[in-house]
Scaffold this motif. Structure first.
Motif, PDB file in Angstrom:
ATOM      1  N   GLY A 127       7.501 -14.200   2.636  1.00  0.00           N
ATOM      2  CA  GLY A 127       6.151 -15.034   2.493  1.00  0.00           C
ATOM      3  C   GLY A 127       4.892 -14.064   3.313  1.00  0.00           C
ATOM      4  N   ARG A 128       5.175 -12.735   3.612  1.00  0.00           N
ATOM      5  CA  ARG A 128       4.198 -12.064   4.215  1.00  0.00           C
ATOM      6  C   ARG A 128       3.191 -11.345   3.151  1.00  0.00           C
ATOM      7  NH1 ARG A 128       7.591  -8.218   8.093  1.00  0.00           N
ATOM      8  NH2 ARG A 128       8.658  -8.106   6.083  1.00  0.00           N
ATOM      9  N   MET A 129       2.372 -10.722   3.537  1.00  0.00           N
ATOM     10  CA  MET A 129       1.245  -9.895   2.747  1.00  0.00           C
ATOM     11  C   MET A 129       1.485  -8.422   2.994  1.00  0.00           C
ATOM     12  SD  MET A 129      -1.922 -12.706   2.552  1.00  0.00           S
ATOM     13  CE  MET A 129      -2.053 -12.395   4.161  1.00  0.00           C
ATOM     14  N   ALA A 130       1.229  -7.708   1.965  1.00  0.00           N
ATOM     15  CA  ALA A 130       1.100  -6.254   2.213  1.00  0.00           C
ATOM     16  C   ALA A 130      -0.264  -5.639   1.528  1.00  0.00           C
ATOM     17  CB  ALA A 130       2.325  -5.619   1.558  1.00  0.00           C
ATOM     18  N   LEU A 131      -1.109  -4.724   2.215  1.00  0.00           N
ATOM     19  CA  LEU A 131      -1.987  -4.094   1.626  1.00  0.00           C
ATOM     20  C   LEU A 131      -1.426  -3.033   0.764  1.00  0.00           C
ATOM     21  CD1 LEU A 131      -5.147  -3.827   1.860  1.00  0.00           C
ATOM     22  CD2 LEU A 131      -4.803  -1.905   3.616  1.00  0.00           C
ATOM     23  N   THR A 132      -1.866  -3.114  -0.501  1.00  0.00           N
ATOM     24  CA  THR A 132      -1.439  -2.337  -1.799  1.00  0.00           C
ATOM     25  C   THR A 132      -2.484  -1.695  -2.609  1.00  0.00           C
ATOM     26  OG1 THR A 132      -1.156  -4.067  -3.446  1.00  0.00           O
ATOM     27  CG2 THR A 132       0.443  -3.391  -1.760  1.00  0.00           C
ATOM     28  N   THR A 133      -2.327  -0.686  -3.250  1.00  0.00           N
ATOM     29  CA  THR A 133      -3.191  -0.262  -4.237  1.00  0.00           C
ATOM     30  C   THR A 133      -3.375  -1.159  -5.586  1.00  0.00           C
ATOM     31  OG1 THR A 133      -1.773   1.107  -5.436  1.00  0.00           O
ATOM     32  CG2 THR A 133      -2.850   2.125  -3.702  1.00  0.00           C
ATOM     33  N   SER A 134      -4.146  -1.057  -6.344  1.00  0.00           N
ATOM     34  CA  SER A 134      -4.257  -1.647  -7.502  1.00  0.00           C
ATOM     35  C   SER A 134      -3.088  -1.604  -8.468  1.00  0.00           C
ATOM     36  CB  SER A 134      -5.248  -1.474  -8.652  1.00  0.00           C
ATOM     37  OG  SER A 134      -5.372   0.001  -9.086  1.00  0.00           O
ATOM     38  N   ASP A 135      -1.868  -0.564  -8.379  1.00  0.00           N
ATOM     39  CA  ASP A 135      -0.743  -0.508  -8.944  1.00  0.00           C
ATOM     40  C   ASP A 135       0.257  -0.993  -8.124  1.00  0.00           C
ATOM     41  OD1 ASP A 135      -1.847   0.773 -11.095  1.00  0.00           O
ATOM     42  OD2 ASP A 135      -1.884   2.605 -10.183  1.00  0.00           O
ATOM     43  N   GLY A 136       0.010  -1.541  -7.155  1.00  0.00           N
ATOM     44  CA  GLY A 136       0.824  -2.201  -6.369  1.00  0.00           C
ATOM     45  C   GLY A 136       1.623  -1.341  -5.242  1.00  0.00           C
ATOM     46  N   ASN A 137       1.386  -0.069  -5.149  1.00  0.00           N
ATOM     47  CA  ASN A 137       1.885   0.763  -4.047  1.00  0.00           C
ATOM     48  C   ASN A 137       1.276   0.637  -2.755  1.00  0.00           C
ATOM     49  OD1 ASN A 137       3.031   2.372  -6.045  1.00  0.00           O
ATOM     50  ND2 ASN A 137       1.147   3.426  -6.420  1.00  0.00           N
ATOM     51  N   PRO A 138       2.238   0.569  -1.682  1.00  0.00           N
ATOM     52  CA  PRO A 138       1.915   0.015  -0.191  1.00  0.00           C
ATOM     53  C   PRO A 138       0.855   1.199   0.275  1.00  0.00           C
ATOM     54  CG  PRO A 138       4.439  -0.256  -0.555  1.00  0.00           C
ATOM     55  CD  PRO A 138       3.733   0.611  -1.635  1.00  0.00           C
ATOM     56  N   VAL A 139       0.129   0.906   0.936  1.00  0.00           N
ATOM     57  CA  VAL A 139      -0.914   1.558   1.642  1.00  0.00           C
ATOM     58  C   VAL A 139      -0.337   1.744   2.942  1.00  0.00           C
ATOM     59  CG1 VAL A 139      -3.220   2.012   2.869  1.00  0.00           C
ATOM     60  CG2 VAL A 139      -2.873   0.726   0.408  1.00  0.00           C
ATOM     61  N   LEU A 140      -0.249   3.082   3.903  1.00  0.00           N
ATOM     62  CA  LEU A 140       0.339   3.153   4.880  1.00  0.00           C
ATOM     63  C   LEU A 140      -0.597   3.068   6.223  1.00  0.00           C
ATOM     64  CD1 LEU A 140       2.786   6.295   3.575  1.00  0.00           C
ATOM     65  CD2 LEU A 140       3.168   3.949   3.596  1.00  0.00           C
ATOM     66  N   ASP A 141       0.097   3.109   7.274  1.00  0.00           N
ATOM     67  CA  ASP A 141      -0.557   3.048   8.621  1.00  0.00           C
ATOM     68  C   ASP A 141      -0.545   4.518   9.499  1.00  0.00           C
ATOM     69  OD1 ASP A 141       1.772   3.076   9.682  1.00  0.00           O
ATOM     70  OD2 ASP A 141       1.768   1.021  10.392  1.00  0.00           O
ATOM     71  N   THR A 142      -1.129   4.784  10.427  1.00  0.00           N
ATOM     72  CA  THR A 142      -0.815   5.888  11.098  1.00  0.00           C
ATOM     73  C   THR A 142       0.639   6.244  11.474  1.00  0.00           C
ATOM     74  OG1 THR A 142      -1.360   4.487  13.259  1.00  0.00           O
ATOM     75  CG2 THR A 142      -3.316   5.287  12.069  1.00  0.00           C
ATOM     76  N   LYS A 143       1.256   5.472  11.357  1.00  0.00           N
ATOM     77  CA  LYS A 143       2.907   5.960  11.583  1.00  0.00           C
ATOM     78  C   LYS A 143       3.394   6.168  10.235  1.00  0.00           C
ATOM     79  CE  LYS A 143       2.975   3.086  15.918  1.00  0.00           C
ATOM     80  NZ  LYS A 143       3.692   1.811  16.510  1.00  0.00           N
ATOM     81  N   GLY A 144       2.831   6.088   9.343  1.00  0.00           N
ATOM     82  CA  GLY A 144       3.468   6.367   7.968  1.00  0.00           C
ATOM     83  C   GLY A 144       4.266   5.125   7.427  1.00  0.00           C
ATOM     84  N   ASN A 145       3.945   3.866   7.898  1.00  0.00           N
ATOM     85  CA  ASN A 145       4.696   2.808   7.384  1.00  0.00           C
ATOM     86  C   ASN A 145       3.756   1.764   6.508  1.00  0.00           C
ATOM     87  OD1 ASN A 145       7.013   3.273   9.220  1.00  0.00           O
ATOM     88  ND2 ASN A 145       5.979   2.444  10.842  1.00  0.00           N
TER      89      ASN A 145
END
Length: 273
Positions: A127-145
């Protein structure tokens, strides 16, 4: 005259590559984060007709006799100048002010880099949400996660500071850090990055290792994130049209070299008749 035929042919091939590069720039004039490409040329080998030339008095001349054997495309360089910012109604639209790149996780599990900050929020496990590109690829944070939001948050209330820190209002409607920071990365030689589709870039030996702006101790120019804005392409249509005309005229000139050489060979063959 055979040399002139091959020189003209190499010129036509090189200018065709230039036209292809320019047309690709024009086609991507409205692509977010697109960086224009420039075709560069280099001369081919030179054939030495006379190793030593002398004057009528037998004195050695200071200049030898060499004939060039044409031209070829040496490289297609990406110009990483800053594109113009324009406002977006997407709350998760981000523009980078500076030399940095966003990092995204591809479907193959590898990290890729982009200047296109037109992101969205997608559903994730639990039920969580993820920040992604328009193609659904996850955006990474400063730790690479991948950047994951807890369930129950209102996506439209999420704000981002200039350094990429994600914030959410508390019970008093004061913005508080969520402990997540959007990763910003740099390269010593961004022109050496491998260009992929969807405005993505891949690390190569020529680009050098990735530099994490949040953790590096090197003295670099830090980038800023502008929420609610997108970076347009840095393609200048007027410059591209001028370059297109120049490439077309050069193509025509090389074509004329071939027809002229062919005419000269035809006339030489007819001398004995």
């Amino acid at each position: 005259m055979i040399r002139s035929l091959w020189s003209g042919a190499t010129g036509m091939i090189a200018q065709q590559t230039a036209v292809d590069t320019i047309s690709n720039n024009i086609a991507n004039i409205n692509t977010n984060g697109y960086k224009t490409n420039r075709n560069e040329f280099k001369s081919l080998l030179y054939q030495e007709l006379q190793a030593k030339t002398t004057s009528a008095n037998g004195d050695l001349k200071p200049i030898n006799s060499q004939v060039g054997l044409g031209v070829r495309s040496s490289s297609i360089t990406t110009i990483f100048t800053q594109g113009s910012f324009y406002e977006s109604t997407n709350n998760f639209a981000f523009a980078i002010d500076g030399p940095g790149f966003f990092a995204v996780k591809g479907q193959d599990g590898k990290s890729y880099y982009t200047r296109n900050g037109n992101f969205n929020v997608s559903t994730y496990t639990g039920g969580r949400m993820a920040l992604t590109t328009s193609d659904g690829n996850p955006v990474l944070d400063t730790k690479g996660n991948p950047i994951i939001f807890d369930a129950g948050l209102t996506a439209s209330n999420i704000a981002v500071s200039d350094d990429g820190t994600l914030m959410y209002p508390d019970e008093n409607n004061n913005l508080k850090s969520m402990g997540i920071q959007i990763g910003l990365y740099q390269f010593n030689n961004p022109e050496g990055l491998e260009k992929l589709s969807d405005s993505l870039y891949n690390v190569t030996a020529a680009s050098g290792p990735v530099i994490n702006e949040a953790t590096t101790t090197a003295r670099i120019q830090k980038s800023s994130v502008r929420q609610g804005y997108l970076e347009g392409s840095n393609v200048q249509l007027a410059d591209e049209m001028v370059d297109l005309i120049v490439a077309q005229r050069a193509y025509e000139a090389n074509s004329k070299v071939i027809t002229t050489s062919d005419t000269m060979m035809e006339q030489a063959n007819q001398l004995k008749r």
